[in-house]
Each structure stands twice: as C-alpha cells, then as structure tokens.
Motif scaffolding. Structure first.
Motif, PDB file in Angstrom:
ATOM      1  N   MET A   7       1.036  -1.302  -0.059  1.00 45.58           N
ATOM      2  CA  MET A   7      -0.128   0.021  -0.028  1.00 45.58           C
ATOM      3  C   MET A   7       0.826   1.341  -0.053  1.00 45.58           C
ATOM      4  O   MET A   7       0.497   2.314  -0.343  1.00 45.58           O
ATOM      5  CB  MET A   7      -1.101  -0.069   1.156  1.00 45.58           C
ATOM      6  CG  MET A   7      -2.346  -0.636   0.834  1.00 45.58           C
ATOM      7  SD  MET A   7      -3.525  -0.343   2.255  1.00 45.58           S
ATOM      8  CE  MET A   7      -3.161  -1.595   3.579  1.00 45.58           C
ATOM      9  N   ILE A  51       0.975   2.877  -3.223  1.00 42.90           N
ATOM     10  CA  ILE A  51      -0.278   3.951  -3.498  1.00 42.90           C
ATOM     11  C   ILE A  51       0.416   5.343  -3.380  1.00 42.90           C
ATOM     12  O   ILE A  51       0.226   6.244  -3.950  1.00 42.90           O
ATOM     13  CB  ILE A  51      -1.514   3.681  -2.557  1.00 42.90           C
ATOM     14  CG1 ILE A  51      -1.893   2.464  -2.995  1.00 42.90           C
ATOM     15  CG2 ILE A  51      -2.422   4.837  -2.667  1.00 42.90           C
ATOM     16  CD1 ILE A  51      -3.341   1.980  -1.991  1.00 42.90           C
ATOM     17  N   HIS A  52       1.085   5.404  -2.083  1.00 47.25           N
ATOM     18  CA  HIS A  52       1.669   6.669  -1.957  1.00 47.25           C
ATOM     19  C   HIS A  52       2.856   7.137  -2.828  1.00 47.25           C
ATOM     20  O   HIS A  52       3.144   8.404  -3.024  1.00 47.25           O
ATOM     21  CB  HIS A  52       1.838   6.895  -0.221  1.00 47.25           C
ATOM     22  CG  HIS A  52       0.505   6.442   0.375  1.00 47.25           C
ATOM     23  ND1 HIS A  52      -0.461   7.351   0.554  1.00 47.25           N
ATOM     24  CD2 HIS A  52       0.061   5.340   0.894  1.00 47.25           C
ATOM     25  CE1 HIS A  52      -1.436   6.925   1.182  1.00 47.25           C
ATOM     26  NE2 HIS A  52      -1.122   5.653   1.352  1.00 47.25           N
ATOM     27  N   THR A  79      -4.755   7.062   2.554  1.00 42.97           N
ATOM     28  CA  THR A  79      -4.794   6.991   1.146  1.00 42.97           C
ATOM     29  C   THR A  79      -6.233   8.115   0.884  1.00 42.97           C
ATOM     30  O   THR A  79      -6.272   8.948  -0.027  1.00 42.97           O
ATOM     31  CB  THR A  79      -5.644   5.713   0.476  1.00 42.97           C
ATOM     32  OG1 THR A  79      -4.643   4.763   0.720  1.00 42.97           O
ATOM     33  CG2 THR A  79      -5.971   5.585  -0.714  1.00 42.97           C
ATOM     34  N   THR A  80      -7.071   8.288   1.843  1.00 47.31           N
ATOM     35  CA  THR A  80      -8.106   9.281   1.907  1.00 47.31           C
ATOM     36  C   THR A  80      -7.273  10.687   1.729  1.00 47.31           C
ATOM     37  O   THR A  80      -7.827  11.472   0.941  1.00 47.31           O
ATOM     38  CB  THR A  80      -9.068   9.085   2.883  1.00 47.31           C
ATOM     39  OG1 THR A  80      -8.385   9.408   4.109  1.00 47.31           O
ATOM     40  CG2 THR A  80      -9.707   7.871   2.839  1.00 47.31           C
ATOM     41  N   SER A  82      -4.460  11.278   0.715  1.00 45.13           N
ATOM     42  CA  SER A  82      -3.838  11.586  -0.818  1.00 45.13           C
ATOM     43  C   SER A  82      -4.775  11.879  -1.760  1.00 45.13           C
ATOM     44  O   SER A  82      -4.474  12.648  -2.832  1.00 45.13           O
ATOM     45  CB  SER A  82      -3.025  10.227  -1.000  1.00 45.13           C
ATOM     46  OG  SER A  82      -1.814  10.083  -0.205  1.00 45.13           O
ATOM     47  N   HIS A 109     -13.118   5.753  -0.956  1.00 39.83           N
ATOM     48  CA  HIS A 109     -13.134   6.456  -2.188  1.00 39.83           C
ATOM     49  C   HIS A 109     -14.428   7.820  -2.131  1.00 39.83           C
ATOM     50  O   HIS A 109     -13.885   8.749  -2.533  1.00 39.83           O
ATOM     51  CB  HIS A 109     -13.160   5.945  -3.544  1.00 39.83           C
ATOM     52  CG  HIS A 109     -12.040   4.700  -3.430  1.00 39.83           C
ATOM     53  ND1 HIS A 109     -10.806   5.364  -3.837  1.00 39.83           N
ATOM     54  CD2 HIS A 109     -11.818   3.497  -3.193  1.00 39.83           C
ATOM     55  CE1 HIS A 109      -9.944   4.207  -3.954  1.00 39.83           C
ATOM     56  NE2 HIS A 109     -10.729   3.109  -3.542  1.00 39.83           N
ATOM     57  N   ILE A 129      -0.041   3.727  -8.178  1.00 36.29           N
ATOM     58  CA  ILE A 129      -1.239   3.676  -7.355  1.00 36.29           C
ATOM     59  C   ILE A 129      -1.838   2.338  -7.720  1.00 36.29           C
ATOM     60  O   ILE A 129      -2.487   1.683  -6.780  1.00 36.29           O
ATOM     61  CB  ILE A 129      -2.271   4.945  -7.729  1.00 36.29           C
ATOM     62  CG1 ILE A 129      -1.545   5.941  -7.240  1.00 36.29           C
ATOM     63  CG2 ILE A 129      -3.506   4.871  -6.924  1.00 36.29           C
ATOM     64  CD1 ILE A 129      -2.160   7.363  -7.677  1.00 36.29           C
ATOM     65  N   PHE A 136      -2.732  -0.829  -5.145  1.00 34.23           N
ATOM     66  CA  PHE A 136      -4.152  -1.237  -5.010  1.00 34.23           C
ATOM     67  C   PHE A 136      -4.557  -2.746  -4.805  1.00 34.23           C
ATOM     68  O   PHE A 136      -5.318  -3.131  -3.891  1.00 34.23           O
ATOM     69  CB  PHE A 136      -5.004  -1.037  -6.156  1.00 34.23           C
ATOM     70  CG  PHE A 136      -6.382  -0.245  -5.831  1.00 34.23           C
ATOM     71  CD1 PHE A 136      -7.493  -0.956  -5.319  1.00 34.23           C
ATOM     72  CD2 PHE A 136      -6.615   1.047  -6.056  1.00 34.23           C
ATOM     73  CE1 PHE A 136      -8.714  -0.519  -5.053  1.00 34.23           C
ATOM     74  CE2 PHE A 136      -7.841   1.520  -5.921  1.00 34.23           C
ATOM     75  CZ  PHE A 136      -8.982   0.602  -5.290  1.00 34.23           C
ATOM     76  N   PHE A 183      -3.989  -2.930  -0.947  1.00 34.78           N
ATOM     77  CA  PHE A 183      -5.518  -2.228  -0.457  1.00 34.78           C
ATOM     78  C   PHE A 183      -6.395  -3.202  -0.458  1.00 34.78           C
ATOM     79  O   PHE A 183      -7.060  -3.362   0.494  1.00 34.78           O
ATOM     80  CB  PHE A 183      -5.975  -1.004  -1.459  1.00 34.78           C
ATOM     81  CG  PHE A 183      -6.939  -0.359  -1.063  1.00 34.78           C
ATOM     82  CD1 PHE A 183      -6.561   0.901  -0.304  1.00 34.78           C
ATOM     83  CD2 PHE A 183      -8.461  -0.904  -1.219  1.00 34.78           C
ATOM     84  CE1 PHE A 183      -7.932   1.635   0.160  1.00 34.78           C
ATOM     85  CE2 PHE A 183      -9.302  -0.080  -0.501  1.00 34.78           C
ATOM     86  CZ  PHE A 183      -9.205   0.864  -0.218  1.00 34.78           C
ATOM     87  N   HIS A 237     -13.023   9.419  -7.742  1.00 34.79           N
ATOM     88  CA  HIS A 237     -13.073   8.702  -6.495  1.00 34.79           C
ATOM     89  C   HIS A 237     -14.512   8.859  -6.036  1.00 34.79           C
ATOM     90  O   HIS A 237     -15.182   8.093  -5.403  1.00 34.79           O
ATOM     91  CB  HIS A 237     -12.122   9.141  -5.261  1.00 34.79           C
ATOM     92  CG  HIS A 237     -10.629   8.785  -5.835  1.00 34.79           C
ATOM     93  ND1 HIS A 237     -10.079   7.746  -5.567  1.00 34.79           N
ATOM     94  CD2 HIS A 237      -9.537   9.726  -6.527  1.00 34.79           C
ATOM     95  CE1 HIS A 237      -8.905   7.769  -5.930  1.00 34.79           C
ATOM     96  NE2 HIS A 237      -8.680   8.864  -6.514  1.00 34.79           N
TER      97      HIS A 237
END
Length: 459
Positions: free
Chosen positions: A38, A41-42, A139-140, A142, A199, A244, A248, A251, A364
């Motif tokens: 994950m 993702i960042h 994630t939220t 970002s 999302h 990303i 996922f 995630f 999202h």
C-alpha cells in the motif's frame, strides 16, 4: 497400549500446535505485506501529483503529501483506531450484535495504553491490522491532496488531511465496513473494496474543500470558460497512476479476512470484513477485468493518456464494492461504464467553476458512488453478513449507504475548509501562487538547471 495412545495424543497435540503457529505466522505476514504494497499507493500519489503540478510547484505538492502521511499516523494511533471500534452502532457507543464494538470494547482494544496497542508476544494481529487501516486513512488524504494542488496552504491542508484520515473516514468505516456497522446490520450495506467508505468519502470531502478553496489563478476566464493548466511531466503522472494501481492490490488484500485464526470468521475459506465468503482467486478475476474495462472505456471517450490511466484506477473503484460478488464480464462492464462517465463528470464539475486539478471527485467521489449503486442494481439478494437468516444486500440499502457516505464526506470537508478560509489558513497569498510555492515555501529546487520552465495562463 495406554503408552502408545499417550504418545499418539502428544504427537497430535504437537502437530496441532505446529499448524496453529504456521497459520498464525501466515496470517500475520499476510497483513504485514499489505502495508509496504500500500505504500506504493503513496509513492504513486507523490509522482502523480508532482507531475500534475507545474514545475514551480512540484516540490511543494510532494511535501504536503509526505507530511499528511506522517501526521495521520500518530493521530490514528491515539484516536482513529478507537473510533473504529467505538462507533459502529452509531453515536451511542453501544455494543453491536457481533460483540466487537461499543465503548467497553474500544477501551479494551484500542486505547493507547491497551495491551493490544504495542509489542505483545501474545497478540500477533493488532499491530498489522492497525497498520493496514493507517494506510487506508493515508489514502483518503492523498485523494484530497491531488485536487487541491498549487494553491492550498500547507497548514490548512494538514488540518484537513488529519480530520479526513483520522476522524471522518474511520467513522464511515465503523458504520459501513464493520460487521456491527449500523448500515450493514440495518440496511444490508455491502462495500467489500471500500468504494464508499474510502473513495466516496474522500471524493466528496474534496469537493467540499474545493468549493471554498477556489480555482487556481488563470484557470477560468472572465466569461467562465476554463483554461487547461497542464502539469510539467505527464510521464511522471502516468507512472504515478500505475504505481497507485500496483498498490491497490495491497489495499484489496487488506479487505480480506484470512481463515484459521481466533479472530477469523472460519477455518476453511477467506471472508470479507462482514464475514461473507470470498476468494482471492475471484477477486483477481474481477480486479483485472475492471482495470481493463476502465482503460478501454476512458480511451474510447478521450484518447487522452491521463484519462486512460485514471480510467484504470476508476475501473477498479467502480467494481470495488462488489469485487467479491461479480461475474468477471460484469466487472468489465461496470468498470467500462464508470470510466466512460468519468471525464464527463469532471467536465460538469469544471463548468460549475470548481477547479479539481486531477479529477479527484470524478475518479473517487463519483465512481465510488457508482460502485455502491452498481451492487444495488446487479447484486441484490446476497447475504450481507455472516450467519443464517441475515439481512441481504438491496438497492435501497446501497442507496442509503451512498447518501450517508456523500454527506459524511461533504459536510465536514465544506465546514472545516470554510472555517480555515475565514481565518486565512486555507489558501496561499496571490503573490506566492503566481511566483510558485517552491520558491516561497521550499528550501530546494525541483529542477535547478531550469529544464522544465512552467508555462500557464497564470504567467
């Protein structure tokens, strides 16, 4: 004979102990590995946002992303994890039917001084579960970060990121991503891959912030028409989007409950967070089909590489709520439809005078909504919870969940950003925005040899 039986019993006990130890190590490792995956993702959001920024803002965009990640971790440790276990049944702090929620349970497992909130040789699950949820929280933040690039104050952004990641999204998760969650137990809400609770929450929160933040200088003309403000590196943005998507997979791994542990739903098969059965094999079919449908749909509508890669992400998000349920061709179609609609939603938002720099709401917020509704349309009647004679998924339940997620995201995003705006903590001064945030806020240069000069309507 008695001696032989005793020896056999000892051997069986040893085998059982070895099996339990092996399974425990597997479960612990499974969730441990979701965390570095994950993190991709960042890494992706970092490259994505820096590439989507003009060169004069590249490092400032990266700094706010990195700092938000770091700030969310301690706030989630002290507060966020407790919220998840305390509030599934609503704001009453009462215990839910599964017995894993409420004030007493949250105090036992999630207060910072609890035995479960630090190194404990008898507890091989809490730390890795907490770590996976921290990455969901980051994630939220970002997702918010991309939409507000090039004009938000760092302090204002950090406040918003902490509120979103450590308070708002985890409350949504308690309500809709927990077996005691009231949206699940009362309405049969189903959201396996967090289309709504991650999302949609982040997308609608971002929309509320963007309304108060306002557009970048030069984005709109006097007649209301919009100018395109390109980032300085489309290749960096595309690579970021692919990272990303790679992240996922971690995630989605974090959405799976492995079998065979004391906290698992059973010993035979993987389960969703609701206890309903699923397999990694089925999830793989549907994730890849949604990914492909998203790319193809966005390509057919735009031919734009940015939207094609955004479509890949959007295709997975469109399928996320029902990744454990779809027949693979259905996942392809759902991802395709979502990605086809996505650019039109972004254009609609732009025509309202809202400058969403990377289409965060379209990708999202809107596609998270589409993911929830698609389950209500095409996957009604599945058991929503573990057990017999339980509530089933329904269109009404998904619609109620979507409304709750939209309001829970938008209202805090709008309200808190309005307070920051009134107090002068939301937006950088006009002079700083024109000069570039790197020049006034960052003690370094992204391109000291001036290989990538910024060109935009603002200059």
């Amino acid at each position: 004979m008695e001696q032989d039986l005793a020896s056999l019993a000892a051997a069986v006990a040893e085998l059982q102990g070895n099996h339990a130890a092996t399974n425990g190590t597997f479960a612990e490792t499974f969730y441990y590995l979701t965390i570095p995956i994950m993190v991709l993702i960042h890494a992706g959001f970092l490259a994505y946002e820096m590439g989507a920024s003009r060169s004069k803002n590249a490092l400032a965009s990266g700094i706010k992303n990195i700092l938000a990640f770091a700030m969310i971790v301690p706030f989630f440790y002290f507060v966020g994890w407790w919220i998840y276990w305390a509030f599934p049944t609503g704001l009453s702090l009462s215990e839910g039917p599964m017995g894993t929620s409420g004030l007493a349970y949250a105090n036992e497992v999630a207060l910072p001084w609890s035995q479960f909130m630090g190194p404990n040789l008898d507890d091989r699950a809490s730390g890795v579960f907490w770590g996976a949820f921290v990455l969901f929280a980051a994630t939220t933040a970002s997702i918010l970060s991309g939409g507000v690039i090039e004009r938000i104050k760092l302090t204002g952004f950090v406040v918003l990121a902490i509120v979103l990641g450590a308070f708002v999204w985890i409350l949504a998760a308690a309500w809709g991503w927990h077996a005691d969650g009231w949206l699940v137990t009362k309405f049969g809400y189903h959201d396996f891959g967090a289309a709504g609770v991650v999302h949609m929450i982040a997308g609608f929160f971002s929309l509320g912030v963007l309304i108060n933040l306002g557009p970048r200088i030069g984005k709109f003309n006097a007649d209301g028409s919009a100018n395109h403000i390109p980032g300085h590196s489309m290749p960096m943005t595309l690579i970021g989007l692919m990272l990303i998507i790679a992240g996922f997979w971690g995630f989605l791994m974090g959405c799976v409950i492995v079998p065979g542990e004391a906290w698992s739903w059973g010993n035979d098969i993987e389960a969703t967070i609701y206890g309903t059965p699923m397999t990694l094999s089925g999830m793989t079919f549907n994730t890849l089909m949604g990914f492909a449908g998203g790319i193809i749909g966005a390509w057919m509508v735009t031919r734009d590489p940015f939207w094609m890669m955004s479509g890949a992400l959007g295709g997975i998000i469109s399928c996320a709520a029902g990744l454990d349920l779809w027949y693979p061709p259905m996942a392809f179609v759902i991802g395709f439809i979502g990605a086809c609609a996505m650019p039109f939603v972004a254009s609609f938002i732009e025509r309202r005078g809202i400058d969403d720099a990377v289409g965060a709401f379209a990708v999202h917020g809107f596609l998270g909504l589409w993911g929830l509704i698609s389950v209500g349309i095409a996957a009604q009647g599945y058991p929503a919870l573990f057990g017999e004679d339980v509530i089933e998924t329904s269109f009404t339940g998904q619609l109620v969940g979507a409304v709750v997620m939209g309001l829970l995201g938008f209202v805090p995003g709008y309200g808190i950003s309005l307070i920051l705006k009134i107090t002068g903590q939301l937006r950088v001064p006009k002079e700083a925005e024109i000069l570039g945030l790197d020049a006034v806020k960052v003690p370094a240069e992204a391109y000291p040899e001036a290989l990538h000069p910024s060109v935009s309507p603002a200059e």
